[in-house]
Design a protein around this motif. Structure first.
Motif, short mmCIF file in Angstrom:
data_model
loop_
_atom_site.label_atom_id
_atom_site.label_comp_id
_atom_site.label_asym_id
_atom_site.label_seq_id
_atom_site.Cartn_x
_atom_site.Cartn_y
_atom_site.Cartn_z
N ARG A 1 -7.11 9.81 -13.96
CA ARG A 1 -7.13 9.75 -12.50
C ARG A 1 -6.35 8.55 -11.96
NH1 ARG A 1 -8.32 13.42 -8.73
NH2 ARG A 1 -9.66 14.26 -10.37
N SER A 2 -6.42 7.43 -12.66
CA SER A 2 -5.81 6.21 -12.13
C SER A 2 -4.28 6.26 -12.10
CB SER A 2 -6.27 4.99 -12.93
OG SER A 2 -5.95 5.14 -14.30
N SER A 3 -3.67 7.29 -12.67
CA SER A 3 -2.21 7.40 -12.61
C SER A 3 -1.70 7.51 -11.17
CB SER A 3 -1.74 8.61 -13.42
OG SER A 3 -2.28 9.82 -12.91
N ILE A 4 -2.56 7.86 -10.23
CA ILE A 4 -2.15 7.99 -8.84
C ILE A 4 -1.63 6.67 -8.27
CG2 ILE A 4 -4.44 7.50 -7.87
CD1 ILE A 4 -1.99 10.18 -6.56
N ILE A 5 -2.09 5.53 -8.82
CA ILE A 5 -1.65 4.25 -8.27
C ILE A 5 -0.20 3.92 -8.64
CG2 ILE A 5 -3.97 3.28 -8.16
CD1 ILE A 5 -3.32 1.67 -10.67
N LEU A 6 0.42 4.77 -9.45
CA LEU A 6 1.83 4.57 -9.76
C LEU A 6 2.74 4.98 -8.61
CD1 LEU A 6 1.71 5.99 -13.37
CD2 LEU A 6 2.48 3.67 -12.80
N LEU A 7 2.23 5.80 -7.70
CA LEU A 7 3.08 6.32 -6.62
C LEU A 7 3.71 5.20 -5.79
CD1 LEU A 7 1.26 9.48 -5.19
CD2 LEU A 7 3.46 9.38 -6.36
N GLY A 8 2.91 4.24 -5.38
CA GLY A 8 3.42 3.16 -4.55
C GLY A 8 4.52 2.35 -5.22
N PRO A 9 4.28 1.84 -6.43
CA PRO A 9 5.33 1.07 -7.12
C PRO A 9 6.59 1.87 -7.42
CG PRO A 9 3.19 0.56 -8.05
CD PRO A 9 2.97 1.69 -7.09
N ILE A 10 6.45 3.14 -7.82
CA ILE A 10 7.64 3.96 -8.08
C ILE A 10 8.41 4.15 -6.78
CG2 ILE A 10 8.47 6.24 -8.77
CD1 ILE A 10 6.07 6.45 -10.64
N LEU A 11 7.70 4.41 -5.69
CA LEU A 11 8.34 4.62 -4.40
C LEU A 11 9.05 3.35 -3.93
CD1 LEU A 11 8.67 6.74 -2.15
CD2 LEU A 11 6.57 5.82 -1.12
N ALA B 1 -2.53 0.27 -1.56
CA ALA B 1 -1.97 -0.40 -0.39
C ALA B 1 -1.40 -1.77 -0.74
CB ALA B 1 -3.05 -0.53 0.69
N ILE B 2 -2.10 -2.50 -1.60
CA ILE B 2 -1.60 -3.82 -2.02
C ILE B 2 -0.28 -3.68 -2.77
CG2 ILE B 2 -2.08 -5.78 -3.55
CD1 ILE B 2 -5.09 -5.32 -2.86
N LEU B 3 -0.20 -2.71 -3.65
CA LEU B 3 1.02 -2.49 -4.43
C LEU B 3 2.19 -2.07 -3.51
CD1 LEU B 3 -0.62 -0.64 -7.44
CD2 LEU B 3 0.59 -2.82 -7.58
N CYS B 4 1.90 -1.24 -2.52
CA CYS B 4 2.94 -0.84 -1.56
C CYS B 4 3.42 -2.02 -0.73
CB CYS B 4 2.40 0.25 -0.63
SG CYS B 4 2.22 1.88 -1.36
N LEU C 1 -5.66 -8.14 -9.41
CA LEU C 1 -4.37 -7.55 -9.04
C LEU C 1 -3.62 -8.48 -8.08
CD1 LEU C 1 -2.30 -5.26 -8.96
CD2 LEU C 1 -3.68 -4.18 -7.16
N CYS C 2 -4.32 -9.02 -7.11
CA CYS C 2 -3.68 -9.94 -6.16
C CYS C 2 -3.18 -11.20 -6.85
CB CYS C 2 -4.66 -10.29 -5.03
SG CYS C 2 -5.07 -8.91 -3.93
N ARG C 3 -3.98 -11.71 -7.79
CA ARG C 3 -3.53 -12.90 -8.54
C ARG C 3 -2.28 -12.59 -9.36
NH1 ARG C 3 -9.40 -14.95 -10.99
NH2 ARG C 3 -10.26 -15.73 -9.01
N GLU D 1 -11.86 -10.21 -0.15
CA GLU D 1 -12.48 -10.13 1.17
C GLU D 1 -12.24 -8.74 1.76
OE1 GLU D 1 -14.31 -12.56 2.23
OE2 GLU D 1 -13.77 -13.83 0.52
N GLU D 2 -12.92 -8.44 2.86
CA GLU D 2 -12.75 -7.14 3.50
C GLU D 2 -11.43 -7.03 4.24
OE1 GLU D 2 -16.07 -5.93 5.80
OE2 GLU D 2 -17.38 -5.68 4.07
N CYS D 3 -10.81 -8.16 4.53
CA CYS D 3 -9.50 -8.14 5.20
C CYS D 3 -8.49 -8.86 4.31
CB CYS D 3 -9.57 -8.83 6.56
SG CYS D 3 -8.00 -8.86 7.46
N ILE D 4 -7.41 -8.16 3.96
CA ILE D 4 -6.36 -8.71 3.12
C ILE D 4 -5.05 -8.65 3.89
CG2 ILE D 4 -5.04 -8.44 0.97
CD1 ILE D 4 -7.51 -7.21 -0.29
N CYS D 5 -4.30 -9.76 3.87
CA CYS D 5 -3.00 -9.82 4.55
C CYS D 5 -1.90 -10.04 3.52
CB CYS D 5 -2.99 -10.96 5.57
SG CYS D 5 -4.14 -10.72 6.95
N ILE D 6 -0.83 -9.25 3.64
CA ILE D 6 0.29 -9.34 2.70
C ILE D 6 1.58 -9.47 3.49
CG2 ILE D 6 1.51 -8.23 0.80
CD1 ILE D 6 -1.74 -6.70 1.50
N GLU D 7 2.34 -10.50 3.18
CA GLU D 7 3.68 -10.66 3.73
C GLU D 7 4.66 -10.11 2.71
OE1 GLU D 7 6.54 -11.39 6.48
OE2 GLU D 7 4.40 -11.83 6.78
N GLY D 8 5.35 -9.04 3.07
CA GLY D 8 6.25 -8.41 2.11
C GLY D 8 7.40 -9.31 1.72
N THR D 9 7.86 -9.16 0.50
CA THR D 9 8.98 -9.94 0.00
C THR D 9 10.02 -8.99 -0.60
OG1 THR D 9 9.62 -11.80 -1.44
CG2 THR D 9 7.96 -10.27 -2.28
#
Length: 426
Positions: free
Chosen positions: A92-102, A169-172, A194-196, A210-218
């Motif tokens: 089932r966890s293979s679904i998380i590959l979509l974001g990084p491949i994309l 979402a974090i990976l995307c 994963l974040c680390r 935390e319940e709120c995560i902020c990501i600045e894309g690079t």
């Protein structure tokens, strides 16, 4: 045959070191695709699900190799975008590959994910996440196709806490354009790791855990090395085995702070424990109290992955216990097999009532990962001999559960046969 033989009735006793975390390493392997170079995952568990994910990365063009328990992932030429159903159907966890491949290749295609049959685990939230980042999605009978020239930062409010969707979402977001804010995030330790990992690669993520995560894309990430933490579910499983046999064990590298909800329940049953210089010393000799009511919850509540092993313990404890399962509707599939061993368990919808007593050995079948581990816990506590078949499920998440429990005095022999290896081509 693929089975484990157990002679029960012996208290477990001794010291053990726990393998690296399955639920941590799989999203990190996916995240390695975000860097066109080498990443290293140290103390990686050599389990079937890791081998499956390794196969998928190779199918995408990555080179992988092992040095003892360190897994090297060279994604320099991982330019493939298609994950065949042959691979994705196994986990089932293979679904998380979509974001990084994309993010890497602007398009991705994957067969519908499969895995253990513990209930519905729809991919709707994952597809919702991808759409929020600007992806176009087409679904066919057996595959999902996604395309996007450039992922754009966004704000996502999850309708419910989902570990996989939060990870997606974090990976995307790591390589997206702009800022992403995620609300109502799952808070499991695996998300923190994963974040680390991504921050060590150069990502800019704040609010992990935390319940709120902020990501600045690079625009670009770099390679890194990450030590995989001890598996909290494996740790809890071994504590259940000690509790069911009324034994006393020491976990040398237990993940402190990640098992609080389980340890509270362990203490309510009469178990005692203490932390000493990073070691968890657990004494289950006085486990004798039933649980009037317990329900599984998202982290930091009681984990669904330890519900089945706990059922096996409660089947040995006098009195009536009630467990409500709030995460997966088929998590009680193991109850029929436990009842073959003398357990008194009645299931009504998502609630199980356990009347504890004595267990006896029998031949039982594992149908999924954690249920299989629960059968092994029950077999250790039962009078006489047991045979657990279908153990390839157990080996999806436990590297050497038979060997570990033998170190603690369990009377266990294994007949692995060919089932475990039939789909692994490394």
């Amino acid at each position: 045959m693929d089975e484990i033989h157990v002679i029960g009735g012996k208290c477990l006793h001794g010291n053990i070191t726990v393998q690296g975390s399955k639920n941590t390493v799989l999203p990190l392997m996916s995240g390695a695709l975000l860097y066109r170079g080498i990443s290293v995952l140290k103390a990686c568990p050599r389990i079937t699900d890791v081998f499956y994910m390794e196969e998928i990365l190779r199918a995408l063009g990555a080179e992988t190799w092992w040095e003892d328990h360190d897994l090297y992932l060279d994604c320099t030429h991982a330019d493939g975008s298609h994950v065949p159903e042959t691979y994705s159907g196994r986990m089932r966890s293979s679904i998380i590959l979509l974001g990084p491949i994309l993010a890497r290749n602007q398009r991705a295609e994957i067969g519908y994910p499969g895995g253990c049959v513990i209930g519905k685990r729809p991919v709707d939230l994952h597809l919702y996440v991808l759409r929020c980042f600007g992806a176009e999605i087409k679904e066919e009978a057996k595959k999902i196709m996604v395309s996007c020239k450039k992922l754009c930062g966004t704000e996502i409010v999850f309708s419910k806490k989902s570990v996989g969707a939060t990870e997606q979402a974090i990976l995307c977001a790591a390589l997206s354009k702009g800022t992403t804010t995620l609300r109502n995030c799952a808070r499991e330790p695996e998300i923190v790791w994963l974040c680390r990992f991504l921050n060590a690669m150069g990502a800019k993520i704040e609010g992990a855990g935390e319940e709120c995560i902020c990501i600045e894309g690079t625009e670009k990430l770099c390679g890194t090395k990450m030590q995989i933490p001890a598996d909290r579910i494996v740790t809890g499983t071994y504590l259940c085995a000690a509790a069911a046999t009324r034994g006393r064990i020491v976990i040398e590298n237990a993940p402190e702070g990640e098992l609080d909800a389980f340890l509270q329940v362990y203490r309510k049953m009469g178990g005692q424990y203490e932390w000493n210089s990073g070691k968890l010393i657990a004494d289950g000799s006085q486990v004798r109290f039933s649980l009037p009511f317990l329900e599984t919850e998202v982290y930091p509540g009681f984990p669904t992955d330890l519900q089945s092993p706990l059922l096996a313990v409660l089947a040995t404890v006098p009195g009536k216990s009630i467990i409500k399962e709030n995460i997966f509707e088929n998590r009680f599939k193991v109850c029929n097999e436990l009842c073959k061993m003398g357990a008194d368990i009645r299931v009504d919808g998502n609630t199980a009532v356990v009347c504890g007593g004595r267990l006896h050995g029998n031949c039982v079948y594992a149908e999924e990962l954690r249920g299989g581990a629960a059968l092994l816990v029950a077999a250790l506590a039962a009078e006489g001999s047991s045979v657990i078949r279908g153990c390839s499920f157990i080996r999806r998440g436990y590297e050497d559960i038979g060997g570990d429990l033998k170190k603690l005095g369990g009377l266990i022999t294994e007949d692995i046969g060919t089932v475990f290896y039939e789909n692994i081509q490394l």
